[in-house]
Design a protein around this motif. Structure first.
Motif, PDB file in Angstrom:
ATOM      1  N   ALA A 547     -23.181  38.218 -22.540  1.00 18.62           N
ATOM      2  CA  ALA A 547     -23.952  36.312 -22.221  1.00 18.62           C
ATOM      3  C   ALA A 547     -23.701  36.354 -21.249  1.00 18.62           C
ATOM      4  CB  ALA A 547     -22.700  35.050 -22.951  1.00 18.62           C
ATOM      5  N   ILE A 548     -22.036  36.357 -20.346  1.00 22.87           N
ATOM      6  CA  ILE A 548     -22.394  36.135 -18.703  1.00 22.87           C
ATOM      7  C   ILE A 548     -23.328  35.843 -18.225  1.00 22.87           C
ATOM      8  CG2 ILE A 548     -20.995  36.149 -16.096  1.00 22.87           C
ATOM      9  CD1 ILE A 548     -18.419  36.157 -18.690  1.00 22.87           C
ATOM     10  N   GLU A 549     -23.825  37.497 -18.355  1.00 19.82           N
ATOM     11  CA  GLU A 549     -25.346  38.145 -17.317  1.00 19.82           C
ATOM     12  C   GLU A 549     -26.413  37.224 -17.599  1.00 19.82           C
ATOM     13  OE1 GLU A 549     -25.021  40.400 -15.061  1.00 19.82           O
ATOM     14  OE2 GLU A 549     -22.477  40.075 -15.267  1.00 19.82           O
ATOM     15  N   GLU A 550     -26.310  37.133 -19.195  1.00 19.44           N
ATOM     16  CA  GLU A 550     -27.769  36.475 -19.222  1.00 19.44           C
ATOM     17  C   GLU A 550     -27.958  34.997 -18.882  1.00 19.44           C
ATOM     18  OE1 GLU A 550     -28.375  37.337 -23.788  1.00 19.44           O
ATOM     19  OE2 GLU A 550     -27.639  38.837 -23.043  1.00 19.44           O
ATOM     20  N   ILE A 551     -26.769  34.221 -19.102  1.00 18.38           N
ATOM     21  CA  ILE A 551     -26.860  33.247 -18.486  1.00 18.38           C
ATOM     22  C   ILE A 551     -26.759  32.814 -17.337  1.00 18.38           C
ATOM     23  CG2 ILE A 551     -25.296  31.144 -18.036  1.00 18.38           C
ATOM     24  CD1 ILE A 551     -23.559  31.503 -20.889  1.00 18.38           C
ATOM     25  N   ARG A 552     -26.089  34.017 -16.168  1.00 14.06           N
ATOM     26  CA  ARG A 552     -26.657  33.701 -15.068  1.00 14.06           C
ATOM     27  C   ARG A 552     -27.566  34.084 -14.707  1.00 14.06           C
ATOM     28  NH1 ARG A 552     -21.308  37.294 -12.062  1.00 14.06           N
ATOM     29  NH2 ARG A 552     -19.325  35.709 -12.504  1.00 14.06           N
ATOM     30  N   ALA A 553     -28.247  34.622 -14.852  1.00  8.65           N
ATOM     31  CA  ALA A 553     -29.994  35.519 -15.140  1.00  8.65           C
ATOM     32  C   ALA A 553     -30.783  33.911 -15.417  1.00  8.65           C
ATOM     33  CB  ALA A 553     -30.317  36.611 -15.775  1.00  8.65           C
ATOM     34  N   LEU A 554     -30.418  33.400 -16.528  1.00  3.53           N
ATOM     35  CA  LEU A 554     -31.255  32.573 -16.789  1.00  3.53           C
ATOM     36  C   LEU A 554     -30.764  30.870 -15.791  1.00  3.53           C
ATOM     37  CD1 LEU A 554     -32.575  30.987 -19.792  1.00  3.53           C
ATOM     38  CD2 LEU A 554     -30.552  29.807 -20.231  1.00  3.53           C
ATOM     39  N   LYS A 555     -29.417  30.647 -15.155  1.00 11.37           N
ATOM     40  CA  LYS A 555     -29.045  29.616 -13.993  1.00 11.37           C
ATOM     41  C   LYS A 555     -30.933  30.217 -12.877  1.00 11.37           C
ATOM     42  CE  LYS A 555     -25.891  28.361 -11.276  1.00 11.37           C
ATOM     43  NZ  LYS A 555     -24.358  28.740 -11.055  1.00 11.37           N
ATOM     44  N   LYS A 556     -30.901  31.911 -12.611  1.00 14.26           N
ATOM     45  CA  LYS A 556     -32.089  31.379 -11.768  1.00 14.26           C
ATOM     46  C   LYS A 556     -33.254  31.544 -11.976  1.00 14.26           C
ATOM     47  CE  LYS A 556     -29.719  35.144  -8.959  1.00 14.26           C
ATOM     48  NZ  LYS A 556     -29.085  36.199 -10.051  1.00 14.26           N
ATOM     49  N   GLU A 557     -33.410  31.935 -13.220  1.00 13.82           N
ATOM     50  CA  GLU A 557     -34.501  31.919 -13.867  1.00 13.82           C
ATOM     51  C   GLU A 557     -34.825  30.265 -13.360  1.00 13.82           C
ATOM     52  OE1 GLU A 557     -35.673  33.785 -17.039  1.00 13.82           O
ATOM     53  OE2 GLU A 557     -37.085  32.819 -17.624  1.00 13.82           O
ATOM     54  N   LEU A 590     -19.236  29.311 -17.928  1.00 15.52           N
ATOM     55  CA  LEU A 590     -17.368  29.178 -18.212  1.00 15.52           C
ATOM     56  C   LEU A 590     -16.934  29.319 -19.547  1.00 15.52           C
ATOM     57  CD1 LEU A 590     -14.683  28.685 -17.117  1.00 15.52           C
ATOM     58  CD2 LEU A 590     -15.009  26.013 -17.368  1.00 15.52           C
ATOM     59  N   MET A 591     -17.506  28.854 -20.232  1.00 12.50           N
ATOM     60  CA  MET A 591     -17.325  28.730 -22.394  1.00 12.50           C
ATOM     61  C   MET A 591     -16.903  30.591 -22.560  1.00 12.50           C
ATOM     62  SD  MET A 591     -19.406  26.347 -23.494  1.00 12.50           S
ATOM     63  CE  MET A 591     -18.802  26.502 -25.723  1.00 12.50           C
ATOM     64  N   CYS A 592     -17.974  30.975 -21.726  1.00 14.88           N
ATOM     65  CA  CYS A 592     -17.973  32.457 -22.339  1.00 14.88           C
ATOM     66  C   CYS A 592     -16.842  33.125 -21.181  1.00 14.88           C
ATOM     67  CB  CYS A 592     -19.290  33.609 -22.242  1.00 14.88           C
ATOM     68  SG  CYS A 592     -20.571  32.571 -23.073  1.00 14.88           S
ATOM     69  N   LEU A 593     -16.421  33.115 -20.286  1.00 20.15           N
ATOM     70  CA  LEU A 593     -15.409  33.264 -19.282  1.00 20.15           C
ATOM     71  C   LEU A 593     -14.057  32.951 -20.069  1.00 20.15           C
ATOM     72  CD1 LEU A 593     -14.692  34.138 -16.577  1.00 20.15           C
ATOM     73  CD2 LEU A 593     -14.448  32.005 -16.433  1.00 20.15           C
ATOM     74  N   TYR A 626      -0.656  29.064 -24.309  1.00 18.57           N
ATOM     75  CA  TYR A 626      -0.866  28.080 -22.689  1.00 18.57           C
ATOM     76  C   TYR A 626      -2.214  27.493 -23.923  1.00 18.57           C
ATOM     77  CZ  TYR A 626      -3.937  32.344 -21.356  1.00 18.57           C
ATOM     78  OH  TYR A 626      -4.891  33.271 -21.452  1.00 18.57           O
ATOM     79  N   VAL A 627      -2.129  26.539 -22.641  1.00 21.36           N
ATOM     80  CA  VAL A 627      -3.669  25.928 -23.131  1.00 21.36           C
ATOM     81  C   VAL A 627      -4.436  26.127 -21.249  1.00 21.36           C
ATOM     82  CG1 VAL A 627      -4.815  23.759 -22.266  1.00 21.36           C
ATOM     83  CG2 VAL A 627      -2.550  23.436 -23.139  1.00 21.36           C
ATOM     84  N   SER A 628      -6.023  27.279 -21.772  1.00 22.03           N
ATOM     85  CA  SER A 628      -6.423  27.601 -20.125  1.00 22.03           C
ATOM     86  C   SER A 628      -6.557  26.217 -19.494  1.00 22.03           C
ATOM     87  CB  SER A 628      -7.673  28.104 -20.571  1.00 22.03           C
ATOM     88  OG  SER A 628      -7.300  29.415 -21.704  1.00 22.03           O
ATOM     89  N   ALA A 629      -5.944  26.051 -18.282  1.00 19.89           N
ATOM     90  CA  ALA A 629      -6.884  24.611 -17.382  1.00 19.89           C
ATOM     91  C   ALA A 629      -8.038  25.497 -16.134  1.00 19.89           C
ATOM     92  CB  ALA A 629      -5.956  24.396 -17.467  1.00 19.89           C
ATOM     93  N   TRP A 630      -9.526  25.360 -15.945  1.00 19.53           N
ATOM     94  CA  TRP A 630      -9.932  25.897 -15.525  1.00 19.53           C
ATOM     95  C   TRP A 630     -10.208  25.358 -14.349  1.00 19.53           C
ATOM     96  CZ3 TRP A 630     -10.729  30.733 -15.934  1.00 19.53           C
ATOM     97  CH2 TRP A 630     -10.199  31.790 -16.726  1.00 19.53           C
ATOM     98  N   GLU A 631     -10.119  26.030 -12.996  1.00 20.72           N
ATOM     99  CA  GLU A 631     -10.301  24.818 -12.080  1.00 20.72           C
ATOM    100  C   GLU A 631     -11.439  25.766 -11.271  1.00 20.72           C
ATOM    101  OE1 GLU A 631      -6.719  25.666  -9.612  1.00 20.72           O
ATOM    102  OE2 GLU A 631      -7.457  24.659  -7.452  1.00 20.72           O
ATOM    103  N   TYR A 632     -11.890  24.515 -10.334  1.00 17.40           N
ATOM    104  CA  TYR A 632     -13.935  24.731 -10.365  1.00 17.40           C
ATOM    105  C   TYR A 632     -13.345  25.272  -8.604  1.00 17.40           C
ATOM    106  CZ  TYR A 632     -18.881  24.694  -8.599  1.00 17.40           C
ATOM    107  OH  TYR A 632     -19.759  25.156  -8.078  1.00 17.40           O
ATOM    108  N   LYS A 633     -14.011  26.338  -8.099  1.00 17.21           N
ATOM    109  CA  LYS A 633     -13.822  26.893  -7.171  1.00 17.21           C
ATOM    110  C   LYS A 633     -15.189  27.198  -6.057  1.00 17.21           C
ATOM    111  CE  LYS A 633     -10.183  29.067  -6.013  1.00 17.21           C
ATOM    112  NZ  LYS A 633      -8.944  28.121  -5.516  1.00 17.21           N
ATOM    113  N   GLY A 634     -16.031  27.544  -7.096  1.00 12.71           N
ATOM    114  CA  GLY A 634     -17.562  27.712  -6.322  1.00 12.71           C
ATOM    115  C   GLY A 634     -18.616  27.847  -7.835  1.00 12.71           C
ATOM    116  N   ASP A 635     -19.971  27.835  -7.084  1.00 13.98           N
ATOM    117  CA  ASP A 635     -20.519  28.719  -8.072  1.00 13.98           C
ATOM    118  C   ASP A 635     -20.129  29.732  -8.836  1.00 13.98           C
ATOM    119  OD1 ASP A 635     -23.189  28.386  -8.649  1.00 13.98           O
ATOM    120  OD2 ASP A 635     -24.242  29.776  -7.250  1.00 13.98           O
ATOM    121  N   SER A 636     -20.078  30.329  -9.811  1.00 16.43           N
ATOM    122  CA  SER A 636     -20.003  30.953 -11.425  1.00 16.43           C
ATOM    123  C   SER A 636     -17.892  31.392 -10.418  1.00 16.43           C
ATOM    124  CB  SER A 636     -20.677  32.002 -10.821  1.00 16.43           C
ATOM    125  OG  SER A 636     -22.024  31.858 -11.146  1.00 16.43           O
TER     126      SER A 636
END
Ligand SMILES: Cc1cc2nc3c(=O)[nH]c(=O)nc-3n(C[C@H](O)[C@H](O)[C@H](O)COP(=O)(O)OP(=O)(O)OC[C@H]3O[C@@H](n4cnc5c(N)ncnc54)[C@H](O)[C@@H]3O)c2cc1C
Ligand code: SF4
Ligand code: FES
Lengths: 658, 249
Positions: A547-557, A590-593, A626-636
């Protein structure tokens, strides 16, 4: 690093102690402080109205044409409160306990306890506003049951509870507008947060009528922008519900908590075809009176009413005798999927199960009514007639809705239902004061991650939204603003505003200049399909990686081939949608990650690799408490921060609804 | 089924609009009316044309956003149904369907089928509330309310603020909308303290917004998707006369 700011002391005293010691802002100073509230659903309208009443200068925003139309309006079944009016053993502690257990031990004890405490005030407040809750003949408030509990603590107004609560909050809000304490900006969409010296100080938004960008200053910014279930394209959410406000905040430093925790609701009208634009919920309250079943025989060609009693498999009653049809949503959804996957589904697509009212219509309501009216030995027909009248009063609008959509009469034939995406427990990470990891930026209602752990119990979202808005933020915001009384309003000519507006304008220009071939809608549908198949009711490592790969490809598209007709400086719903879908795509990754990282099953998050022999969700408290608290660092690119969860009062166990 | 659509197109508030004709094919009877519009819009995007702008959000008949005037009737042919709940079962192959925005001076058209209903919010601002601040409430069960009254108040409070009543009325009156709110609050004991002024203030605002007077044709009730009853207008008139009389003294 991640400080949840939970007050010290005994669980049941924390909130009172906090309120007793929190900093206050005096009335003269409140007049000088401006607060931005993005969203006017239950959370936003209640917060904006309450803060306006207190004397703050509030600006409120929504993308609909009126604050009364926020998605909260669609909530059906009810709102919980630990009033114990039914004298059936309810208490603040029991509501707290049920919520923590229902959330599969992935929520904060202190937050949930506070929620249970203020739940009783919410009902009082709403009654005072004139919310017409259902009543008994004696004139007192009535209750119904919801899933995951064994008491009746849900207050309701037929199948239109959200509407009535929102109208109450909306009226309170409009009263403040009339008094000049709140300025309302309808048809405005927030497209970025403005940060100055590390603090949230304003927003950039687009006027959806003119297309123009605007800068707005606030001493604090409250996001009450709702959930992100529409990342799946098909969900029970309103068409416009989106993640954009939360996502912009995330990119400006607000951590995203447990993004993969999604609630799939067991009772929705099934998909009929490719044209489907949204799914319609049939309230959980129907499980009070409806029994769920499938035929015992695979591919049974008979009509539902022709299948005799002993050839029906009431699989929830069979598997979970203690809670029966009222098991929590995650459990009920998975059980329906299990039966359909095994080949017992009904209807043309075989992706549906029956929700049948006949038994209770006759036996529960018909007989009671007959008794009340003194009819002796009523025949079947009389019982059905009497039962129908009661059912109509309880759920009439839902039955009508079902009939309009399907063309079938649910008083006569069982409803066909199937699980659908409904609610997102994940959201912006907030501390006990509802502040995100950006100073001065708050998140309330479905937009935050705070109270429902890995699965929300029915009738608890309305409770949380109103708790946050009416009873929590009025205290916790003061604790921050008390130190801001010296801050003069910052002119929106400040470079931070100029830069933020330019970034928004650049992005819109970029979107419009692509001039590709694919519609926003078609790309959104594809994202939804990936998410539903690989990050939906059941998830596994292989699927999530794909899914992560497919979403990245979709983003490009998307960024090279999307077509948005029309102009920037005009009303342009396609452009509004494109802005939202671009953010959904990033969120999907991010959800898939997050789902990949959480190699356990808990609540609505079911990792196929982690289940008991009976197919129930299997947690791994040793590794994932634990709670996963994701911090944005940059694209993907994200960094995972963990907030450890400590259970001081409740001892986590394997959830058991048997 | 295949259909011909005649739809009102208007670029913005300041220019005049006109009807455009479109053809759609392969429409399934299971689609909702708005899903049929989705199909048309998807087609228009592919042809490089501008899609039709219309208001919608919940698509469940509760938010009050959707607002199409279909074949001469607000929300189309089905009784007690919003545009978004109307399904294509209501039409047959070869039909021509005419779709317009709400027409009323107080609801200016913003684009295509989208109108500005801000006047409704301003009517509520004038008095459509109970003045109670957060934290002022007593226990909910301290105010017992006769079930019948509570049910009537609920029925009035079910109004979704869509504006179909105004669109159907030859005078563009907002009386059904306004009376639903006044009734909801007047039927409850909590609403009593402000009863005298509420109706007066709201009616004054309605007049200021340019809505017309009510001549009791009942066109509003006939098209209201929430079946708000004309009884509410009778109740409003009583409230109004009662209030005007006491205030005159
Ligand atoms: C069909 C359905 C039935 C439900 N039934 C129940 C129930 O019976 N009981 C229960 O407890 N829960 C129920 N829920 C869940 C509950 O309704 C929601 O979780 C809750 O109403 C969310 O409220 P909110 O205030 O957080 O957000 P919302 O009501 O979603 O409001 C979001 C607001 O933010 C605004 N907004 C969003 N983004 C932007 C932006 N970028 N710029 C400006 N404004 C923005 C919107 O305009 C809107 O005003 C139901 C949900 C659904 C889908
Ligand atoms: S009274 Fe009926 S038609 Fe008028 S706004 Fe309310 S719901 Fe719509
Ligand atoms: S879209 Fe909400 S009522 Fe029609």
């Amino acid at each position: 690093m991640l400080d949840s700011k939970i007050p010290p002391g005994k669980l049941e005293e924390k909130w009172n102690d906090y309120k007793g010691h929190v900093k206050l802002v005096n009335p003269a100073n409140k007049r000088k402080l401006e607060v931005i509230v993005v969203g006017t659903g239950l959370a936003g309208a209640s917060a904006a109205a309450s803060l306006g009443e207190m004397g703050y200068r509030v600006k409120a925003y929504c993308f609909q044409d009126s604050p009364r139309r926020a998605h909260s309006i669609a909530a059906q079944g009810g709102i919980n409160a630990a009033k114990n009016y039914q004298n059936d053993g309810d208490s603040v502690f029991r509501l707290f306990y049920d919520t923590v257990k229902g959330g599969d031990y992935r929520s904060r004890e202190a937050n949930v306890h506070r929620l249970a405490e203020v739940s009783v005030n919410i009902i009082d407040q709403c009654v005072a506003q004139g919310v017409p809750f259902a009543r008994e003949y004696g004139g007192l408030l009535n209750n119904r049951s919801f899933g995951g509990t064994q008491v009746k603590r849900t207050f309701y107004a037929a199948g239109q509870t959200g509407q009535q609560l929102l109208i109450g909050a909306y009226q309170a809000l409009e009263r403040q507008v009339a008094l000049g304490n709140v300025t309302m900006y309808s048809r405005h969409e927030m497209l970025d947060i403005v940060k100055i010296d590390g603090k949230a100080r304003g927003i950039i938004c687009r006027n959806l009528i003119t297309g123009g960008l605007e800068r707005h200053f606030g001493h604090a910014v409250l996001l009450c922008s709702g959930g992100y279930g529409n990342v799946f394209y098909l969900s029970t959410n309103a068409m416009g519900s989106n993640v954009t406000a939360a996502w912009k905040a995330h990119k400006k430093g607000a951590y995203f908590g447990n993004p993969c925790f999604t609630q799939i609701h067991p009772t929705c009208i099934p998909v009929t075809g490719d044209h489907q634009s949204k799914l319609t919920l049939m309230s959980e309250s129907l499980r009070n009176d409806g029994r769920i079943w499938v035929p015992k025989k695979k591919d049974d060609p008979r009509k539902a009413n022709d299948i005799p009693e002993d050839e029906r498999d009431y699989y929830l009653e069979r598997r979970y005798p203690a809670f029966g049809n009222l098991v929590p949503r995650d459990v009920a959804s998975r059980a329906a999927k299990e039966r359909c996957d095994a080949g017992y589904g009904v209807g043309t697509t075989k992706q549906a199960v029956y929700l049948d009212f006949k038994y209770n219509l006759i036996n529960k309501y018909g007989r009671t009514e007959a008794g009340k009216q003194g009819i002796e030995n009523p025949d079947q027909e009389t019982l059905i007639r009497l039962g129908k009248e009661v059912v109509k009063e309880e759920y009439g609008n839902l039955f009508d809705m079902y009939e309009k959509i399907t063309g079938e009469n649910p008083y006569e034939v069982p409803m066909r239902i199937y699980p659908a995406v409904h609610y997102t427990m994940g959201g912006l990470w907030v501390d006990y004061e509802l502040m995100t990891s950006v100073t001065g930026l708050y998140a309330l209602g479905e937009c935050n991650f705070s109270d429902h752990g890995a699965n929300r119990l029915g009738a608890s979202a309305l409770m949380q939204g109103l708790a946050d808005g009416y009873f929590v933020i009025p205290y916790t915001l003061g604790n921050y603003l008390a130190d801001e009384i010296g801050t003069k309003p910052i002119p929106t000519t400040h470079e931070a505003f100029v830069e933020a507006e330019k970034a928004v304008a650049d992005r819109i220009n970029k979107l419009m200049s692509i001039k590709g071939k694919q519609s926003v809608e078609s790309l959104h549908k594809r994202l939804g399909k990936i998410m539903w198949e690989k990050c939906g009711m059941a998830r596994n490592e292989k699927g999530l990686k794909e899914a992560i790969e497919e979403i990245r490809a979709l983003k490009k598209e998307f960024w090279s081939d999307v077509r948005i007709p029309g102009e920037i400086n005009e009303m342009n719903p396609e452009l509004d949608k494109a802005n939202r879908v671009a953010d959904f795509i990033e969120l999907g990754e991010l959800m898939c990650l997050d789902a990949l990282n959480r190699a356990e099953s808990c609540g609505g998050h079911f990792r196929e690799e982690s289940q008991t022999e009976e197919g129930e969700a299997l947690r791994h408290d040793d590794r994932f408490m634990y709670v996963s608290a994701w911090e944005y660092k940059g694209d993907s690119d994200w960094n995972l921060n963990k907030e450890e969860l400590n259970y001081d009062v409740i001892k986590p166990t394997q959830r058991n609804y048997k | 089924m295949n259909l011909t659509l005649k739809v009102w197109k208007q670029k913005n508030k300041d220019v005049r609009g006109s009807f455009e004709t479109y053809q759609v094919s392969n429409i399934s009877s299971e689609m909702s009316f708005l899903e049929m519009f989705d199909v048309l819009n998807e087609q228009l995007v592919h042809e490089g044309k501008e899609p039709i702008a219309f208001d919608h959000d919940c698509r469940e008949g509760i938010c009050g956003m959707c607002s199409m005037y279909i074949n001469g009737r607000p929300h189309g042919p089905w009784h007690g149904t919003t545009t978004c709940q109307l399904h294509m079962r209501a039409f047959k192959d070869g039909d021509t369907i005419v779709v317009e925005p709400w027409r009323a001076n107080s609801f200016p058209v913003l684009k295509d089928l989208i109108v500005d209903r801000g006047a409704f919010d301003r009517i509520i601002q004038a008095g459509g509330f109970i003045s109670v601040n957060t934290g002022n409430a007593q226990d909910g069960n301290n105010i017992p309310i006769e079930k019948e009254k509570a049910d009537q108040a609920f029925a009035a409070a079910a109004c979704i603020g869509c504006g179909a009543c105004v669109a159907a009325c030859k005078n563009s009156s907002a009386m059904l909308f306004l009376s639903a709110k006044v009734s909801h609050l007047a039927l409850l004991p909590q609403g009593a303290p402000e009863r005298k002024t509420r109706a007066l203030k709201m009616i004054a605002q309605m007049d200021k917004e340019g809505f017309g007077a009510c001549t009791n044709t009942g066109a509003c009730e006939a098209v209201c998707p929430k079946e708000i009853s004309l009884d509410n207008i009778a109740r409003l008139n009583k409230e109004y006369l009662g209030a005007a009389a006491t205030i005159d003294k």
